[in-house]
Design a protein around this motif. Structure first.
Motif, PDB file in Angstrom:
ATOM      1  N   LEU A 190      37.989 -53.074  -7.083  1.00 15.56           N
ATOM      2  CA  LEU A 190      38.767 -53.404  -8.272  1.00 15.56           C
ATOM      3  C   LEU A 190      38.611 -54.872  -8.660  1.00 15.56           C
ATOM      4  O   LEU A 190      38.835 -55.247  -9.816  1.00 15.56           O
ATOM      5  CB  LEU A 190      40.257 -53.090  -8.056  1.00 15.56           C
ATOM      6  N   ASN A 191      38.229 -55.706  -7.678  1.00 14.86           N
ATOM      7  CA  ASN A 191      38.018 -57.131  -7.914  1.00 14.86           C
ATOM      8  C   ASN A 191      36.530 -57.469  -8.064  1.00 14.86           C
ATOM      9  O   ASN A 191      36.119 -58.598  -7.788  1.00 14.86           O
ATOM     10  CB  ASN A 191      38.650 -57.946  -6.785  1.00 14.86           C
ATOM     11  N   SER A 192      35.748 -56.480  -8.477  1.00 15.29           N
ATOM     12  CA  SER A 192      34.337 -56.652  -8.853  1.00 15.29           C
ATOM     13  C   SER A 192      33.352 -56.853  -7.707  1.00 15.29           C
ATOM     14  O   SER A 192      32.237 -57.312  -7.935  1.00 15.29           O
ATOM     15  CB  SER A 192      34.182 -57.809  -9.848  1.00 15.29           C
ATOM     16  N   PHE A 193      33.725 -56.534  -6.483  1.00 14.23           N
ATOM     17  CA  PHE A 193      32.746 -56.522  -5.399  1.00 14.23           C
ATOM     18  C   PHE A 193      32.122 -55.130  -5.359  1.00 14.23           C
ATOM     19  O   PHE A 193      32.821 -54.128  -5.499  1.00 14.23           O
ATOM     20  CB  PHE A 193      33.396 -56.809  -4.042  1.00 14.23           C
ATOM     21  N   ASN A 194      30.810 -55.063  -5.135  1.00 17.52           N
ATOM     22  CA  ASN A 194      30.182 -53.758  -4.980  1.00 17.52           C
ATOM     23  C   ASN A 194      30.114 -53.391  -3.498  1.00 17.52           C
ATOM     24  O   ASN A 194      30.465 -54.203  -2.627  1.00 17.52           O
ATOM     25  CB  ASN A 194      28.805 -53.716  -5.660  1.00 17.52           C
ATOM     26  N   GLU A 195      29.682 -52.181  -3.209  1.00 16.74           N
ATOM     27  CA  GLU A 195      29.673 -51.670  -1.827  1.00 16.74           C
ATOM     28  C   GLU A 195      28.843 -52.560  -0.892  1.00 16.74           C
ATOM     29  O   GLU A 195      29.267 -52.857   0.223  1.00 16.74           O
ATOM     30  CB  GLU A 195      29.142 -50.230  -1.810  1.00 16.74           C
ATOM     31  N   GLU A 196      27.668 -52.994  -1.337  1.00 20.57           N
ATOM     32  CA  GLU A 196      26.811 -53.839  -0.503  1.00 20.57           C
ATOM     33  C   GLU A 196      27.475 -55.187  -0.210  1.00 20.57           C
ATOM     34  O   GLU A 196      27.392 -55.702   0.909  1.00 20.57           O
ATOM     35  CB  GLU A 196      25.447 -54.063  -1.175  1.00 20.57           C
ATOM     36  N   GLN A 197      28.119 -55.754  -1.202  1.00 23.21           N
ATOM     37  CA  GLN A 197      28.826 -57.021  -1.009  1.00 23.21           C
ATOM     38  C   GLN A 197      29.985 -56.851  -0.036  1.00 23.21           C
ATOM     39  O   GLN A 197      30.205 -57.709   0.830  1.00 23.21           O
ATOM     40  CB  GLN A 197      29.323 -57.560  -2.356  1.00 23.21           C
ATOM     41  N   ILE A 198      30.699 -55.748  -0.150  1.00 23.86           N
ATOM     42  CA  ILE A 198      31.825 -55.485   0.748  1.00 23.86           C
ATOM     43  C   ILE A 198      31.336 -55.364   2.189  1.00 23.86           C
ATOM     44  O   ILE A 198      31.958 -55.910   3.110  1.00 23.86           O
ATOM     45  CB  ILE A 198      32.612 -54.243   0.279  1.00 23.86           C
TER      46      ILE A 198
END
Length: 180
Positions: A90-98
């Motif tokens: 919801l805060n604009s991080f994608n799966e890879e970034q997470i």
């Protein structure tokens, strides 16, 4: 040996004060997360926790999510990893970034990388960090005010990590991807 079971209380099973907090959570989130409901087993803990977690901070929402994700990984909290993966998206991080954030080694943003390394070091070493980790954080533009707010954010997420790890409440968010 029997295992103590913590049931997630319903609105009717908590104090009047907590019922009002449930109503506020329901209105704001659309549901009562099981962690918050479980904290409401105490007639005072949920209000105390909500005051703490919603207090003003010098950190952005994205910075707080970096802390939430990396510390939840250190503390092996599947519930918080699921919840904060959803919130991170919801805060604009994608799966890879997470995934990178959870590992505490971020290639997509040097500032977030310094923050993740600092928060991870706090959690792993119980607040005993080396000077290089602190200097790296400050070199990325974080202030001493931010350092104090980061410490509080680590404590904040650790509270819910501990609640979930002890009570083993059902996870009511989509599960987080496992790390390699």
């Amino acid at each position: 040996m029997t295992t103590t079971k913590f049931n997630v209380p319903t609105r009717e099973e908590v104090s009047t004060n907590n019922q009002a907090l449930f109503d506020t959570l329901q209105k704001g989130l659309g549901f009562i997360p099981n962690t918050y409901a479980t904290i409401a087993l105490s007639s005072t803990a949920l209000e105390n926790y909500m005051t703490f977690t919603n207090a003003k901070t010098s950190l952005s929402k994205k910075e707080k999510e970096v802390i939430n994700l990396v510390v939840s990984q250190v503390n092996s909290c599947d519930y918080c990893l699921a919840a904060h993966t959803a919130i991170g998206k919801l805060n604009s991080f994608n799966e890879e970034q997470i995934i990178e954030i959870r590992k505490g080694s971020i290639t997509f943003d040097n500032r977030f990388d310094a923050l993740a390394k600092f928060a991870k070091a706090i959690a792993i070493n119980k607040g005993h960090i080396d000077n290089a980790t602190l200097e790296n954080l400050l070199d990325q533009g974080f202030s001493k005010e931010n350092v104090m707010d980061i410490i509080l954010a680590v404590a904040d997420i650790s509270i819910t990590n501990y609640v979930n790890n002890i009570t083993k409440v059902p996870i009511d968010f989509p599960p987080a991807s496992p790390l390699d």
